[in-house]
Design a protein around this motif. Structure first.
Motif, PDB file in Angstrom:
ATOM      1  N   LEU A 180       1.356  -6.799   0.085  1.00 21.98           N
ATOM      2  CA  LEU A 180       2.538  -7.311   0.778  1.00 21.98           C
ATOM      3  C   LEU A 180       2.539  -8.835   0.787  1.00 21.98           C
ATOM      4  N   SER A 181       1.390  -9.436   1.081  1.00 17.61           N
ATOM      5  CA  SER A 181       1.328 -10.900   1.105  1.00 17.61           C
ATOM      6  C   SER A 181       1.555 -11.485  -0.288  1.00 17.61           C
ATOM      7  N   ASN A 182       1.113 -10.803  -1.333  1.00 19.82           N
ATOM      8  CA  ASN A 182       1.391 -11.250  -2.699  1.00 19.82           C
ATOM      9  C   ASN A 182       2.887 -11.196  -3.008  1.00 19.82           C
ATOM     10  N   ALA A 183       3.556 -10.143  -2.556  1.00 15.99           N
ATOM     11  CA  ALA A 183       5.000 -10.023  -2.774  1.00 15.99           C
ATOM     12  C   ALA A 183       5.752 -11.135  -2.041  1.00 15.99           C
ATOM     13  N   ILE A 184       5.342 -11.426  -0.826  1.00 20.68           N
ATOM     14  CA  ILE A 184       5.992 -12.489  -0.048  1.00 20.68           C
ATOM     15  C   ILE A 184       5.709 -13.847  -0.687  1.00 20.68           C
ATOM     16  N   ASP A 185       4.495 -14.071  -1.149  1.00 22.21           N
ATOM     17  CA  ASP A 185       4.130 -15.314  -1.815  1.00 22.21           C
ATOM     18  C   ASP A 185       4.997 -15.538  -3.061  1.00 22.21           C
ATOM     19  N   THR A 186       5.166 -14.512  -3.859  1.00 25.20           N
ATOM     20  CA  THR A 186       6.007 -14.594  -5.049  1.00 25.20           C
ATOM     21  C   THR A 186       7.448 -14.906  -4.668  1.00 25.20           C
ATOM     22  N   TYR A 187       7.938 -14.260  -3.618  1.00 26.28           N
ATOM     23  CA  TYR A 187       9.305 -14.485  -3.140  1.00 26.28           C
ATOM     24  C   TYR A 187       9.513 -15.940  -2.718  1.00 26.28           C
ATOM     25  N   VAL A 188       8.617 -16.448  -1.905  1.00 24.56           N
ATOM     26  CA  VAL A 188       8.757 -17.814  -1.384  1.00 24.56           C
ATOM     27  C   VAL A 188       8.631 -18.840  -2.508  1.00 24.56           C
ATOM     28  N   LYS A 189       7.727 -18.618  -3.436  1.00 22.72           N
ATOM     29  CA  LYS A 189       7.544 -19.565  -4.532  1.00 22.72           C
ATOM     30  C   LYS A 189       8.704 -19.537  -5.523  1.00 22.72           C
ATOM     31  N   GLY A 190       9.604 -18.567  -5.385  1.00 20.40           N
ATOM     32  CA  GLY A 190      10.794 -18.515  -6.227  1.00 20.40           C
ATOM     33  C   GLY A 190      11.920 -19.385  -5.711  1.00 20.40           C
ATOM     34  N   ALA A 191      11.694 -20.094  -4.613  1.00 21.15           N
ATOM     35  CA  ALA A 191      12.749 -20.905  -3.994  1.00 21.15           C
ATOM     36  C   ALA A 191      13.054 -22.152  -4.802  1.00 21.15           C
ATOM     37  N   ASP A 192      14.317 -22.517  -4.811  1.00 20.72           N
ATOM     38  CA  ASP A 192      14.741 -23.820  -5.315  1.00 20.72           C
ATOM     39  C   ASP A 192      14.914 -24.720  -4.111  1.00 20.72           C
ATOM     40  N   ILE A 193      14.397 -25.914  -4.195  1.00 26.21           N
ATOM     41  CA  ILE A 193      14.588 -26.885  -3.129  1.00 26.21           C
ATOM     42  C   ILE A 193      15.513 -27.964  -3.668  1.00 26.21           C
ATOM     43  N   ILE A 194      16.686 -28.070  -3.082  1.00 25.22           N
ATOM     44  CA  ILE A 194      17.663 -29.074  -3.479  1.00 25.22           C
ATOM     45  C   ILE A 194      17.676 -30.155  -2.407  1.00 25.22           C
ATOM     46  N   TYR A 195      17.274 -31.338  -2.787  1.00 26.94           N
ATOM     47  CA  TYR A 195      17.247 -32.452  -1.854  1.00 26.94           C
ATOM     48  C   TYR A 195      18.611 -33.124  -1.867  1.00 26.94           C
ATOM     49  N   THR A 196      19.239 -33.275  -0.710  1.00 25.85           N
ATOM     50  CA  THR A 196      20.588 -33.837  -0.678  1.00 25.85           C
ATOM     51  C   THR A 196      20.722 -35.129   0.107  1.00 25.85           C
ATOM     52  N   ALA A 197      19.856 -35.418   1.031  1.00 26.84           N
ATOM     53  CA  ALA A 197      20.041 -36.633   1.820  1.00 26.84           C
ATOM     54  C   ALA A 197      18.787 -36.989   2.597  1.00 26.84           C
ATOM     55  N   GLY A 198      18.756 -38.227   3.117  1.00 31.84           N
ATOM     56  CA  GLY A 198      17.691 -38.639   4.012  1.00 31.84           C
ATOM     57  C   GLY A 198      16.883 -39.813   3.518  1.00 31.84           C
ATOM     58  N   LEU A 199      16.653 -39.916   2.223  1.00 30.27           N
ATOM     59  CA  LEU A 199      15.906 -41.043   1.676  1.00 30.27           C
ATOM     60  C   LEU A 199      16.854 -41.993   0.956  1.00 30.27           C
ATOM     61  N   ILE A 200      16.431 -43.242   0.847  1.00 32.83           N
ATOM     62  CA  ILE A 200      17.215 -44.212   0.092  1.00 32.83           C
ATOM     63  C   ILE A 200      16.302 -44.894  -0.914  1.00 32.83           C
ATOM     64  N   ASP A 201      16.881 -45.384  -1.998  1.00 29.47           N
ATOM     65  CA  ASP A 201      16.077 -46.089  -2.991  1.00 29.47           C
ATOM     66  C   ASP A 201      15.930 -47.554  -2.595  1.00 29.47           C
ATOM     67  N   ALA A 202      15.333 -48.345  -3.466  1.00 34.45           N
ATOM     68  CA  ALA A 202      15.061 -49.756  -3.166  1.00 34.45           C
ATOM     69  C   ALA A 202      16.329 -50.569  -2.923  1.00 34.45           C
ATOM     70  N   GLU A 203      17.458 -50.063  -3.389  1.00 33.81           N
ATOM     71  CA  GLU A 203      18.727 -50.780  -3.206  1.00 33.81           C
ATOM     72  C   GLU A 203      19.606 -50.124  -2.157  1.00 33.81           C
ATOM     73  N   ALA A 204      19.000 -49.360  -1.266  1.00 34.30           N
ATOM     74  CA  ALA A 204      19.661 -48.704  -0.129  1.00 34.30           C
ATOM     75  C   ALA A 204      20.693 -47.666  -0.547  1.00 34.30           C
ATOM     76  N   ARG A 205      20.529 -47.090  -1.743  1.00 31.36           N
ATOM     77  CA  ARG A 205      21.418 -46.001  -2.172  1.00 31.36           C
ATOM     78  C   ARG A 205      20.749 -44.669  -1.836  1.00 31.36           C
ATOM     79  N   PRO A 206      21.540 -43.666  -1.473  1.00 35.35           N
ATOM     80  CA  PRO A 206      20.952 -42.357  -1.168  1.00 35.35           C
ATOM     81  C   PRO A 206      20.262 -41.754  -2.396  1.00 35.35           C
ATOM     82  N   VAL A 207      19.197 -41.059  -2.151  1.00 28.54           N
ATOM     83  CA  VAL A 207      18.466 -40.368  -3.207  1.00 28.54           C
ATOM     84  C   VAL A 207      18.832 -38.888  -3.132  1.00 28.54           C
TER      85      VAL A 207
END
Length: 70
Positions: free
Chosen positions: A34-61
């Motif tokens: 069961l833990s292997n199945a859950i591990d596989t499921y979670v590792k299949g996630a896509d993480i899309i970063y949309t806001a919060g950090l800025i680059d050296a010129e104060a533009r959103p990353v």
């Protein structure tokens, strides 16, 4: 790849069905599978970063996470 809840459910059903047909119980084997199945499921996630950090010129990353979940 996005999380695939139906594949996780199918894997859980498969594990449960297999474990129920056995003459001897193995709680440890069930927990491992069961833990292997859950591990596989979670590792299949896509993480899309949309806001919060800025680059050296104060533009959103923004962008797509490139790496592994561990």
């Amino acid at each position: 790849m996005a999380l695939n809840k139906s594949a996780l459910k199918s894997e859980i059903v498969s594990i449960m069905t297999d474990m129920l047909t056995r003459e001897t119980n193995s709680v440890d084997e069930f927990a491992t599978r069961l833990s292997n199945a859950i591990d596989t499921y979670v590792k299949g996630a896509d993480i899309i970063y949309t806001a919060g950090l800025i680059d050296a010129e104060a533009r959103p990353v923004t962008g797509t996470f490139e790496g592994d979940l561990e």
